[in-house]
Design an enzyme around this catalytic site. Structure first.
Site, PDB file in Angstrom:
ATOM      1  N   ASP A   8       0.748  -1.250   0.099  1.00  0.00           N
ATOM      2  CA  ASP A   8       0.468   0.053   0.005  1.00  0.00           C
ATOM      3  C   ASP A   8       1.419   1.123   0.146  1.00  0.00           C
ATOM      4  OD1 ASP A   8       1.578   0.419   2.767  1.00  0.00           O
ATOM      5  OD2 ASP A   8      -1.322   0.136   3.539  1.00  0.00           O
ATOM      6  N   HIS A   9       0.441   2.128   0.062  1.00  0.00           N
ATOM      7  CA  HIS A   9       1.371   3.616   0.265  1.00  0.00           C
ATOM      8  C   HIS A   9       2.191   3.762   1.447  1.00  0.00           C
ATOM      9  CE1 HIS A   9      -2.211   3.350   2.658  1.00  0.00           C
ATOM     10  NE2 HIS A   9      -1.641   5.410   3.575  1.00  0.00           N
ATOM     11  N   CYS A  65       3.071  -3.192   3.837  1.00  0.00           N
ATOM     12  CA  CYS A  65       2.855  -2.181   4.337  1.00  0.00           C
ATOM     13  C   CYS A  65       3.534  -0.980   5.310  1.00  0.00           C
ATOM     14  CB  CYS A  65       0.852  -2.453   4.446  1.00  0.00           C
ATOM     15  SG  CYS A  65       1.018  -2.640   6.345  1.00  0.00           S
ATOM     16  N   GLY A  66       2.724   0.144   5.820  1.00  0.00           N
ATOM     17  CA  GLY A  66       2.978   0.548   7.027  1.00  0.00           C
ATOM     18  C   GLY A  66       3.696  -0.146   8.226  1.00  0.00           C
ATOM     19  N   THR A  67       3.298  -0.772   8.757  1.00  0.00           N
ATOM     20  CA  THR A  67       3.413  -1.882   9.351  1.00  0.00           C
ATOM     21  C   THR A  67       3.795  -3.329   8.979  1.00  0.00           C
ATOM     22  OG1 THR A  67       1.185  -2.706  10.574  1.00  0.00           O
ATOM     23  CG2 THR A  67       2.472  -0.958  11.889  1.00  0.00           C
ATOM     24  N   GLY A  68       2.964  -3.683   8.277  1.00  0.00           N
ATOM     25  CA  GLY A  68       3.573  -4.936   7.876  1.00  0.00           C
ATOM     26  C   GLY A  68       2.070  -5.954   8.614  1.00  0.00           C
ATOM     27  N   GLY A  70      -1.243  -4.844   8.980  1.00  0.00           N
ATOM     28  CA  GLY A  70      -2.293  -5.400   8.129  1.00  0.00           C
ATOM     29  C   GLY A  70      -2.480  -6.131   6.834  1.00  0.00           C
ATOM     30  N   HIS A  98      11.324 -23.501   9.111  1.00  0.00           N
ATOM     31  CA  HIS A  98       9.908 -24.348   9.849  1.00  0.00           C
ATOM     32  C   HIS A  98       8.472 -24.099   9.699  1.00  0.00           C
ATOM     33  CE1 HIS A  98      11.982 -24.918  14.002  1.00  0.00           C
ATOM     34  NE2 HIS A  98      12.976 -25.230  12.900  1.00  0.00           N
ATOM     35  N   HIS A 133       7.805 -30.475  10.831  1.00  0.00           N
ATOM     36  CA  HIS A 133       7.298 -29.388  10.552  1.00  0.00           C
ATOM     37  C   HIS A 133       6.219 -29.955   8.990  1.00  0.00           C
ATOM     38  CE1 HIS A 133      10.186 -27.508  13.057  1.00  0.00           C
ATOM     39  NE2 HIS A 133      10.918 -28.170  11.787  1.00  0.00           N
TER      40      HIS A 133
HETATM   41  C1  RB5 Z   1      -1.436   2.934   6.699  1.00  0.00           C
HETATM   42  O1  RB5 Z   1      -1.467   4.003   7.155  1.00  0.00           O
HETATM   43  C2  RB5 Z   1      -1.673   2.036   7.754  1.00  0.00           C
HETATM   44  O2  RB5 Z   1      -2.888   1.493   8.373  1.00  0.00           O
HETATM   45  C3  RB5 Z   1      -1.148   0.997   6.490  1.00  0.00           C
HETATM   46  O3  RB5 Z   1       0.291   0.822   6.062  1.00  0.00           O
HETATM   47  C4  RB5 Z   1      -0.567  -0.137   7.535  1.00  0.00           C
HETATM   48  O4  RB5 Z   1       0.925   0.216   8.154  1.00  0.00           O
HETATM   49  C5  RB5 Z   1      -1.827  -1.356   8.054  1.00  0.00           C
HETATM   50  O5  RB5 Z   1      -1.599  -2.515   8.954  1.00  0.00           O
END
Ligand code: RB5
Length: 153
Positions: A8-9, A65-68, A70, A98, A133
């Protein structure tokens, strides 16, 4: 190996780092987008990539994504997908040996480009160990069969 890549962005810049690495290694990939830094919804991107891995069009997927978080939640909703959120090389290695992870998830706001490249390298180069595994991974598949009525993609 055919690799699908998407973000995503929030993962747009790190996706560029990953595709540059794949190109440098001569690894074939398809970029499922997003193609700009404009805000978009990670479930759309992660679902498209996960379906293409689950149906066998691609051997592996890398989704960012921002955190991975989502994108890994979304990818793991698709039957046949074992998405691993890895921000270190030990986890990347173990997720292949594994768990036979077929999707790697990362967060651009969590990991720097240098470590991300190493994570991708280790994750792509490590094989599944099988043995005990495999029995455990089969049990994951049987959970999908229970909840998806035996109908994957
Ligand atoms: C977008 O702002 C953010 O929520 C998305 O990239 C992600 O981190 C979601 O888990």
């Amino acid at each position: 190996m055919r690799v699908a890549v998407a973000s995503d962005h929030g993962g747009f810049e790190l996706k560029k780092t990953v595709t540059r690495y794949l190109e440098s290694q001569g690894i074939e990939y398809r970029d499922f987008g997003t193609h700009s830094a404009e805000s978009c919804d990670y479930p759309d991107i992660a679902r498209a990539l996960a379906e293409a891995v689950a149906d066998g069009t691609f051997d592996r997927g890398i989704v960012i994504c921002g955190t991975g978080i989502g994108v890994s939640i979304v990818a793991n909703k698709v039957p046949g997908i074992r998405a691993a959120l890895c921000h270190d090389t030990f986890s990347a290695h173990a997720s292949r040996e594994h768990n036979n992870a077929n999707i790697l998830a990362m967060g651009e706001r969590v990991i720097g480009p240098g470590l991300a490249r190493d994570v991708v390298k280790v994750w792509l180069e490590t094989g599944f160990e099988g043995g005990r595994h495999a029995r455990r991974v089969d049990k994951i598949t049987s959970i999908e069969e229970t909840f998806c009525n035996g109908k994957g993609l």
